[in-house]
Design a protein around this motif. Structure first.
Motif, PDB file in Angstrom:
ATOM      1  N   THR A   1     -29.329  13.046-104.798  1.00 55.42           N
ATOM      2  CA  THR A   1     -30.599  13.603-105.273  1.00 55.42           C
ATOM      3  C   THR A   1     -30.393  14.603-106.399  1.00 55.42           C
ATOM      4  O   THR A   1     -31.292  14.841-107.204  1.00 55.42           O
ATOM      5  CB  THR A   1     -31.356  14.279-104.118  1.00 55.42           C
TER       6      THR A   1
ATOM      7  N   THR B   1     -28.592  14.208-108.920  1.00 57.72           N
ATOM      8  CA  THR B   1     -28.498  13.494-110.197  1.00 57.72           C
ATOM      9  C   THR B   1     -29.847  12.952-110.639  1.00 57.72           C
ATOM     10  O   THR B   1     -29.965  12.437-111.745  1.00 57.72           O
ATOM     11  CB  THR B   1     -27.508  12.327-110.079  1.00 57.72           C
ATOM     12  N   LYS B   2     -30.825  13.070-109.803  1.00 57.59           N
ATOM     13  CA  LYS B   2     -32.156  12.566-110.137  1.00 57.59           C
ATOM     14  C   LYS B   2     -33.011  13.677-110.718  1.00 57.59           C
ATOM     15  O   LYS B   2     -32.823  14.854-110.432  1.00 57.59           O
ATOM     16  CB  LYS B   2     -32.836  11.992-108.892  1.00 57.59           C
ATOM     17  N   ARG B   3     -33.979  13.288-111.509  1.00 53.63           N
ATOM     18  CA  ARG B   3     -34.890  14.260-112.092  1.00 53.63           C
ATOM     19  C   ARG B   3     -36.133  14.405-111.211  1.00 53.63           C
ATOM     20  O   ARG B   3     -36.392  13.591-110.325  1.00 53.63           O
ATOM     21  CB  ARG B   3     -35.315  13.809-113.490  1.00 53.63           C
TER      22      ARG B   3
ATOM     23  N   ASP C   1     -45.261  10.488-115.691  1.00 56.00           N
ATOM     24  CA  ASP C   1     -44.763   9.358-114.912  1.00 56.00           C
ATOM     25  C   ASP C   1     -45.893   8.441-114.450  1.00 56.00           C
ATOM     26  O   ASP C   1     -45.633   7.331-113.975  1.00 56.00           O
ATOM     27  CB  ASP C   1     -43.969   9.837-113.693  1.00 56.00           C
TER      28      ASP C   1
ATOM     29  N   LYS D   1     -45.463   5.141-115.666  1.00 58.40           N
ATOM     30  CA  LYS D   1     -44.423   4.305-115.067  1.00 58.40           C
ATOM     31  C   LYS D   1     -44.862   3.699-113.735  1.00 58.40           C
ATOM     32  O   LYS D   1     -44.111   2.936-113.117  1.00 58.40           O
ATOM     33  CB  LYS D   1     -43.150   5.123-114.868  1.00 58.40           C
TER      34      LYS D   1
ATOM     35  N   HIS E   1     -41.139  -0.737-109.152  1.00 56.42           N
ATOM     36  CA  HIS E   1     -40.783   0.674-109.243  1.00 56.42           C
ATOM     37  C   HIS E   1     -39.315   0.954-108.958  1.00 56.42           C
ATOM     38  O   HIS E   1     -38.945   2.105-108.705  1.00 56.42           O
ATOM     39  CB  HIS E   1     -41.668   1.473-108.267  1.00 56.42           C
TER      40      HIS E   1
ATOM     41  N   THR F   1     -36.694   1.013-110.955  1.00 58.07           N
ATOM     42  CA  THR F   1     -36.119   1.949-111.929  1.00 58.07           C
ATOM     43  C   THR F   1     -36.657   3.354-111.719  1.00 58.07           C
ATOM     44  O   THR F   1     -35.903   4.348-111.749  1.00 58.07           O
ATOM     45  CB  THR F   1     -36.411   1.474-113.361  1.00 58.07           C
ATOM     46  N   PHE F   2     -37.953   3.457-111.502  1.00 65.55           N
ATOM     47  CA  PHE F   2     -38.581   4.762-111.265  1.00 65.55           C
ATOM     48  C   PHE F   2     -37.983   5.444-110.036  1.00 65.55           C
ATOM     49  O   PHE F   2     -37.617   6.624-110.081  1.00 65.55           O
ATOM     50  CB  PHE F   2     -40.081   4.567-111.087  1.00 65.55           C
TER      51      PHE F   2
ATOM     52  N   ASP G   1     -35.109   4.911-108.668  1.00 65.79           N
ATOM     53  CA  ASP G   1     -33.700   5.256-108.911  1.00 65.79           C
ATOM     54  C   ASP G   1     -33.560   6.521-109.738  1.00 65.79           C
ATOM     55  O   ASP G   1     -32.541   7.215-109.677  1.00 65.79           O
ATOM     56  CB  ASP G   1     -32.986   4.109-109.635  1.00 65.79           C
ATOM     57  N   ASP G   2     -34.614   6.825-110.489  1.00 65.82           N
ATOM     58  CA  ASP G   2     -34.532   7.897-111.483  1.00 65.82           C
ATOM     59  C   ASP G   2     -35.036   9.241-110.967  1.00 65.82           C
ATOM     60  O   ASP G   2     -34.594  10.290-111.427  1.00 65.82           O
ATOM     61  CB  ASP G   2     -35.318   7.490-112.728  1.00 65.82           C
ATOM     62  N   VAL G   3     -36.000   9.221-110.032  1.00 71.28           N
ATOM     63  CA  VAL G   3     -36.659  10.468-109.631  1.00 71.28           C
ATOM     64  C   VAL G   3     -36.382  10.789-108.162  1.00 71.28           C
ATOM     65  O   VAL G   3     -36.053   9.916-107.359  1.00 71.28           O
ATOM     66  CB  VAL G   3     -38.187  10.392-109.840  1.00 71.28           C
TER      67      VAL G   3
END
Length: 663
Positions: A4, A6-8, A14, A17, A395, A397-398, A400-402
């Motif tokens: 977590t 590493t996530k924004r 958003d 997205k 979702h 990618t979303f 994985d990113d947040v």
């Protein structure tokens, strides 16, 4: 390093997205499913929706429609060879046909006020649809092509002459049309100054079922009956004879029963939706969920799935039962019912099933599922084993990113002993031992339900460093008839106390909550309650009221539902007890407000008209209170869910910044 870390954090932008996959329809052979994906084009800040199909064996996905339009309501022909859908590619919504095996979509309807809700006949030779028709005209009336549109006075003879999201109705009614596929010939089946909603065909294709309020005074009588219309004889039979409000009918494949949703309105606005059967052999109707104190519909509240439709009751081929959605205790799930009244859960967990399509074999389904940390995806569902498999990955990618905040569900006892379900979300980056501000969120309705679903607004607040508390106070649906009815005549009474009890509980039981840094916000009824709260207590450091009610006396005459909603909910009117309307009006308490209050309102909100916000702003300013008024141009009551994308982002920014300033 923790994953977590590493996530924004979630950002307001958003929203671009986040997509919605909905309106899934299984093909007649069960090998594929078509569905709609709606998203926002970030470059144009406009909504776009297109049709996709997925092979359920290979999971291969193909896009069937393209462009920057809204394509929706896909429906397979009975043989699976054609797909009917609605598109606004010619500016007005029209029905198109698309060959499943390839080819261009062909426009089927050309009505000048558009068409919607295509329903195939059993033999696939005809389609039912809805069409807007002005009084005195027909579906074949052509639009006048005037070079200059002259201003015309609006003559009003009815109490109900406007509707939020539609504007002024101007004597336009929804009529039912029949379209012959081969020739394109269209026939208008209904006429007159009433609106009709088509439900289904008879299995033999000789008759159709529709619902309508055909009372002499539809401004005073709110029943809606189900009618069977014979195509050849043009004879109509009223099945429900003024017994309540009914719709979403579905004819059993063997022709024995008509299953439908509705109520006898024993509790007016709040009556739970139940399942009814009309037995054609006995020529009688009866309720098969009379003793089941739940809502047979999706009453969940969120800001991402407002496009969904109620799938109604979906029969299996053997005519012994049907599948449907049901709301209870913060969850929306799938149930199976039989004509004998047996009710069995199929998928009922801590989640929100917002979409449902069932194959006639009764073995497979496609469902849309959302949770507090899942924006929403489509899954196949084995109706026997309960196994499910994800088929859309909108979702991935979303996610994985947040980093998303989960929601802890718990139940507390209100001051008078009633059970209250609550959810608490910790702020992103939460650290044990630290203190954090808390925002209380209040839903609209009030007869709706917070639950286990994704809410972008909540995630943006947690990402901004706030804990979020949301609760279903009495008046909410999902907890039985008595609970939902309890708010009527008591707005600002025990419902207010429920919310304060929940705040007291989390302050007492959760060490991270800073009781000196509390905020509150809500829309519609939630806006009313926000206004009410700041007139009762100074415990909140800031408040944001959205599309609210401040004055029940003026609301009675200016809202599109004002007179009957006020009479049913406050249990008073302008004549018998106007004092009660003022008693329940937050405007009365403006001089007691010490909490900085941000007022958000849409210019074209006909449900809670903007004058409600204007009155409150003027009263607070006149008293020297800390307040600000934000008016959203061309925005309706539905701004937070389906409004202009840019304005939705602006709205969230104003909310966040107000809390940052004062909390």
């Amino acid at each position: 390093m923790n994953v977590t870390e590493t996530k924004r954090k979630v950002e307001i932008n958003d929203l671009y997205k986040l997509s919605t996959a909905y309106d899934a329809q299984l093909s007649p052979d069960g090998k594929s499913a078509v569905y709609v994906v709606r998203k926002i084009n970030e470059e144009t800040a406009q909504y776009v929706s297109n049709l996709y199909v997925v092979d359920l064996e290979t999971k291969e996905e193909r896009q069937w429609t393209f462009g920057e339009h809204l394509h929706q309501t896909p429906t397979f022909s009975p043989d699976g060879a054609m797909l009917a859908f609605v598109s606004n590619r010619t500016k007005t919504n029209q029905i198109y046909l698309l060959p499943v095996n390839g080819g261009e979509a062909k426009q089927l309807t050309f009505f000048h006020k558009g068409a919607s809700n295509p329903i195939w006949s059993p033999d696939g030779n005809m389609l039912l649809c809805s069409a807007g028709v002005k009084s005195g005209e027909t579906i074949h009336t052509k639009e006048e092509q005037n070079e200059k549109k002259e201003l015309q006075p609006l003559v009003v003879d009815r109490l109900i002459y406007k509707a939020d999201g539609r504007g002024f109705i101007k004597d336009t009614y929804s009529q039912i049309a029949l379209i012959h596929i081969d020739s394109g010939e269209s026939v208008q089946l209904t006429q007159g100054d009433h609106s009709y909603a088509a439900s289904c065909w008879s299995p033999d294709g000789t008759a159709v079922v529709y619902s309508a309020n055909l009372s002499d005074d539809p401004d005073a009588v709110f029943t809606s009956d189900l009618y069977v219309y014979n195509i050849d004889s043009k004879e109509t039979v009223n099945l429900t004879t003024g017994q309540g409000s009914f719709g979403r009918a579905s004819w059993s494949p063997d022709g024995s029963y008509l299953a439908f949703l509705g109520s006898q309105e024993e509790n007016q606005t709040v009556t739970t939706t139940k399942i009814w059967l009309y037995d054609f052999s006995a020529q009688k109707m009866h309720c098969i969920t009379q003793e089941w104190d739940v809502d047979v519909e999706d009453v969940g509240v969120g800001d991402l799935h407002s496009w969904r439709r109620n799938p109604g009751l979906i029969w299996t081929a053997d005519s012994e039962g049907f599948y449907f959605l049901m709301s209870d205790q913060g969850n929306v799930g799938v149930y199976h019912g039989t004509v004998e009244g047996e009710l069995t859960p199929v998928l009922f967990e801590n989640l929100h099933v917002y979409d449902l399509s069932v194959h006639s074999n009764g073995q497979q389904a496609v469902v849309g599922i959302s949770t507090p940390t899942l924006p929403g995806e489509l899954y196949t569902l084995n109706l026997t084993s309960g196994d499910r498999e994800q088929i859309t990955h909108l979702h991935d990618t979303f996610l994985d990113d947040v980093v998303l905040a989960g929601a802890e569900s718990f139940t507390i006892k209100a001051s008078d002993g009633w059970d209250l379900q609550c959810w608490l979300m910790k702020p992103a980056g939460y650290e044990e031992g630290e203190k954090y501000p808390l925002i209380l969120e209040i839903h609209g309705g009030p007869h709706m339900m917070y639950g286990n679903t994704f809410v972008h607004e909540f995630q943006t607040l947690t990402a901004s460093g706030y804990g979020v508390l949301y609760i279903n106070p009495r008046g909410s649906k999902g907890y039985g008839q008595v609970f939902a009815d309890a708010v009527r005549g008591d707005y600002g009474g025990k419902d207010y106390q429920d919310l304060m009890d929940a705040v007291d509980y989390v302050i007492r039981e959760y060490d991270f909550v800073d009781e000196m840094r509390l905020g509150v916000t809500g829309g519609s009824y939630g806006g009313f309650m926000t206004n009410w709260i700041v007139g009762q207590t100074d415990r909140f450091k800031a408040a944001v009221t959205q599309r609210s009610i401040s004055n029940w006396i003026s609301f009675y005459g200016v809202s599109d539902i004002g007179y009957f909603f006020t009479e049913r909910e406050i249990k008073s009117d302008l004549y018998d007890n106007i004092e009660a309307l003022w008693k329940h009006s937050p405007l009365r308490l403006a001089d007691k407000v010490n909490t900085p209050l941000l007022i958000l309102h849409g210019e074209l909100d006909y449900r809670c008209p903007i004058e409600q916000g204007e009155q409150l702003f003027n009263a607070l300013k006149r008293k020297g209170k800390e307040t600000r008024f934000i008016r959203f141009p061309e925005a309706t009551h539905d701004l937070s869910r389906s409004g202009d994308p840019k304005l939705r982002l602006d709205r969230l920014t104003y909310i966040r910044d107000w809390f940052h300033q004062y909390v």
